[in-house]
Scaffold this motif. Structure first.
Motif, mmCIF file in Angstrom:
data_model
loop_
_atom_site.group_PDB
_atom_site.id
_atom_site.type_symbol
_atom_site.label_atom_id
_atom_site.label_comp_id
_atom_site.label_asym_id
_atom_site.label_seq_id
_atom_site.Cartn_x
_atom_site.Cartn_y
_atom_site.Cartn_z
ATOM 1 N N CYS A 175 0.614 -1.400 0.450
ATOM 2 C CA CYS A 175 -0.504 -0.288 -0.221
ATOM 3 C C CYS A 175 0.887 1.508 -0.272
ATOM 4 O O CYS A 175 2.289 1.368 0.453
ATOM 5 C CB CYS A 175 -1.273 -0.145 1.147
ATOM 6 S SG CYS A 175 -1.734 1.940 1.292
ATOM 7 N N THR A 188 3.694 0.653 3.016
ATOM 8 C CA THR A 188 3.920 -0.735 3.968
ATOM 9 C C THR A 188 4.456 -1.561 3.567
ATOM 10 O O THR A 188 4.642 -1.463 2.146
ATOM 11 C CB THR A 188 2.263 -0.908 4.200
ATOM 12 O OG1 THR A 188 1.785 -1.718 2.904
ATOM 13 C CG2 THR A 188 1.308 -0.486 4.889
ATOM 14 N N ILE A 195 6.608 0.619 8.234
ATOM 15 C CA ILE A 195 6.016 1.601 7.199
ATOM 16 C C ILE A 195 7.269 2.643 6.784
ATOM 17 O O ILE A 195 8.352 3.405 8.007
ATOM 18 C CB ILE A 195 4.710 1.919 7.963
ATOM 19 C CG1 ILE A 195 3.620 0.892 8.251
ATOM 20 C CG2 ILE A 195 4.421 3.664 6.565
ATOM 21 C CD1 ILE A 195 2.707 1.620 9.397
ATOM 22 N N PRO A 220 2.480 -5.584 7.955
ATOM 23 C CA PRO A 220 1.062 -4.583 7.396
ATOM 24 C C PRO A 220 1.015 -4.587 5.904
ATOM 25 O O PRO A 220 1.567 -4.577 5.143
ATOM 26 C CB PRO A 220 2.349 -3.345 7.553
ATOM 27 C CG PRO A 220 4.435 -3.621 7.331
ATOM 28 C CD PRO A 220 4.097 -5.381 8.069
ATOM 29 N N HIS A 222 -2.508 -2.553 4.798
ATOM 30 C CA HIS A 222 -3.250 -0.910 4.242
ATOM 31 C C HIS A 222 -3.831 -0.427 5.367
ATOM 32 O O HIS A 222 -3.932 -0.252 6.640
ATOM 33 C CB HIS A 222 -4.740 -1.854 3.636
ATOM 34 C CG HIS A 222 -4.971 -2.308 2.572
ATOM 35 N ND1 HIS A 222 -6.055 -2.190 1.770
ATOM 36 C CD2 HIS A 222 -4.146 -2.948 1.309
ATOM 37 C CE1 HIS A 222 -5.841 -2.438 0.297
ATOM 38 N NE2 HIS A 222 -4.704 -2.558 0.294
ATOM 39 N N LEU A 223 -3.207 1.169 5.100
ATOM 40 C CA LEU A 223 -3.675 1.295 5.578
ATOM 41 C C LEU A 223 -4.915 3.233 5.694
ATOM 42 O O LEU A 223 -4.417 3.438 4.234
ATOM 43 C CB LEU A 223 -1.250 2.302 5.962
ATOM 44 C CG LEU A 223 -1.555 4.286 6.849
ATOM 45 C CD1 LEU A 223 -0.835 3.430 8.402
ATOM 46 C CD2 LEU A 223 -0.635 4.508 6.285
ATOM 47 N N TYR A 233 -4.233 3.899 10.707
ATOM 48 C CA TYR A 233 -4.729 3.404 11.230
ATOM 49 C C TYR A 233 -4.254 1.606 10.367
ATOM 50 O O TYR A 233 -4.698 1.804 9.510
ATOM 51 C CB TYR A 233 -6.081 2.533 11.417
ATOM 52 C CG TYR A 233 -6.668 3.599 12.365
ATOM 53 C CD1 TYR A 233 -7.420 3.247 13.670
ATOM 54 C CD2 TYR A 233 -7.419 4.669 12.444
ATOM 55 C CE1 TYR A 233 -7.878 4.824 15.152
ATOM 56 C CE2 TYR A 233 -7.774 5.896 13.091
ATOM 57 C CZ TYR A 233 -8.043 5.682 14.063
ATOM 58 O OH TYR A 233 -7.997 6.656 15.430
ATOM 59 N N LEU A 234 -3.544 0.563 10.924
ATOM 60 C CA LEU A 234 -2.754 0.123 9.392
ATOM 61 C C LEU A 234 -3.556 -1.520 10.268
ATOM 62 O O LEU A 234 -3.407 -1.686 11.465
ATOM 63 C CB LEU A 234 -1.596 0.144 10.244
ATOM 64 C CG LEU A 234 -0.225 -1.727 9.827
ATOM 65 C CD1 LEU A 234 -0.399 -0.967 8.020
ATOM 66 C CD2 LEU A 234 0.661 -1.134 10.391
ATOM 67 N N SER A 236 -2.784 -4.965 9.526
ATOM 68 C CA SER A 236 -1.520 -6.524 9.503
ATOM 69 C C SER A 236 -2.415 -7.549 8.870
ATOM 70 O O SER A 236 -2.513 -7.765 9.299
ATOM 71 C CB SER A 236 -0.785 -6.148 10.720
ATOM 72 O OG SER A 236 0.138 -5.109 10.524
ATOM 73 N N GLN A 254 2.847 4.925 17.705
ATOM 74 C CA GLN A 254 2.160 3.592 18.363
ATOM 75 C C GLN A 254 1.371 3.516 19.290
ATOM 76 O O GLN A 254 2.411 3.866 20.651
ATOM 77 C CB GLN A 254 2.871 2.646 18.531
ATOM 78 C CG GLN A 254 1.364 1.156 18.413
ATOM 79 C CD GLN A 254 2.733 0.090 18.137
ATOM 80 O OE1 GLN A 254 3.114 -0.509 17.452
ATOM 81 N NE2 GLN A 254 2.169 -1.554 18.909
#
Length: 372
Positions: A175, A188, A195, A220, A222-223, A233-234, A236, A254
């Protein structure tokens, strides 16, 4: 001076009104585009008229393309950027003219990504970026001729380092997206469990180090960002966890990690916030397939698990209508898009039964500029 200030204020209000109108969620009829894998009966990309009050969909047009597995609609809704996810010379970024009134589509240009299996594309109107999964890279393109021409500018490579000797043995980038402040791109780096950050500078993209490192064996994928840009927001894929970050200046800190895939299927997929930012949704594949639902504390950004909605097979990607009333989930292996009604107060989902039959459906996007 006072008169000038009044005029300036009025102009600013008009500009703000224009920006709000461009994001208006009140339009009943939307033009919707769907990407697919073409190893079944699908020919490529499909456009629909979608009624975001009733949940009804009407097919408008189709366009032949090879594995357009991810697509995005450019600012102002007149162009679609779609990848062709292949591992050969056909791997490309396709630019498609979309008539936002009748849904007709026409291929304008196609440019090689020089990275195998592009699976994600994003644009800010002047640049486009693709995440190339098997190529383990991010391709960057400069856009010209009002976005109708793309020139490959540079490739940035991902890395390895994760412990999964099968799925993290070679670099994968899954991503790549522009940050809300408009100054960075984050990507990602699937196989290195991190990231990457890239800085935008006068129409170019440059390396900016690592935005965040996450737990080993996460993968990881999508973000997404909160509406105010303060949180990210990730989702995984391997760990099946959602990670909450504070965002500032191309870096992520984080704050929390919660479980989306509670059965360890290692098939975490997509992630989206509701338009009002009160709820977050994440899809899980391979086992106990469905969508996890979380309430969002809008001040802290932290999540609380509140529900789980089972879906048909392989919910790869999903999207929420601009008015927040429906969630559409692309269930690839069931060859359909499920249409769920969304309770705007509780955040929970109800299957409407209004399935949209599409072979190997994997991506759905809404053109919110229809009728303007």
């Amino acid at each position: 001076m006072k008169k000038r200030n009044i005029i300036t204020a009025a102009v600013m209000l008009l500009m703000l009104a224009g920006c709000h109108q461009g994001k208006d969620s009140g339009e009943t009829q939307l033009t919707m585009v769907v990407g697919t894998y073409t190893d079944g009966s699908s020919t490529g990309i499909y456009s629909y008229r979608f009624n975001q009050e009733t949940g009804e969909a009407l097919l408008l047009d189709s366009l032949a393309a090879v594995n357009p597995s991810y697509l995005t609609i450019a600012p102002y809704g007149e162009l679609v950027y779609a990848v062709s996810e292949t591992s050969d010379s056909l791997a490309s970024l396709n630019i498609i003219q979309l008539d936002r009134h009748d849904g007709s589509m026409r291929l304008v240009a196609s440019e090689p990504t020089n990275g195998a299996d592009p699976c994600y594309v994003a644009t800010n109107g002047t640049l486009a970026v693709t995440a190339n999964y098997s190529g383990g890279s991010m391709s960057t393109f400069t856009l010209s001729e009002q976005g109708r021409k793309a020139t490959l500018a540079r490739l940035f490579a991902g890395a390895t380092g994760g412990p999964d000797t099968l799925r993290q043995s070679s670099p994968h980038v899954h991503c790549s997206c522009f940050t809300p402040d408009g100054h960075y791109v984050l990507a990602t780096d699937f196989s290195a469990d991190r990231i990457l950050s890239f800085r935008l500078n006068e129409g170019t993209i440059a390396e900016n180090g690592v935005a965040a490192t996450i737990g080993a064996d996460s993968g990881p994928r999508h973000l997404v960002f909160s509406n105010d840009g303060r949180h990210a927001y990730l989702m995984s894929e391997l760990s099946g966890k959602v990670t909450v970050f504070a965002y500032a200046d191309g870096r992520l800190s984080q704050l929390q990690e919660v479980v989306s895939d509670s059965v360890g299927a290692r098939g975490g997929a997509d992630i989206h916030l509701s338009p009002d930012g009160r709820f977050l949704y994440s899809s899980n594949r391979l086992q106990a397939e469905g969508i996890a639902i979380f309430a969002v504390d809008k001040q802290s950004g932290l999540l609380t698990h509140i529900g789980y909605q089972p879906t048909a097979a392989h919910p790869r990607q999903f999207n929420i209508t601009p008015n927040g009333r429906f969630l559409l989930c692309c269930c690839r292996d069931s060859n359909k898009i499920q249409v769920f009604r969304r309770d705007e107060q509780s955040g929970l989902l109800t299957d409407t039964g209004r399935d949209i039959s599409v072979s190997r459906a994997v991506c759905v996007q809404f053109n919110t500029f229809f009728g303007r």
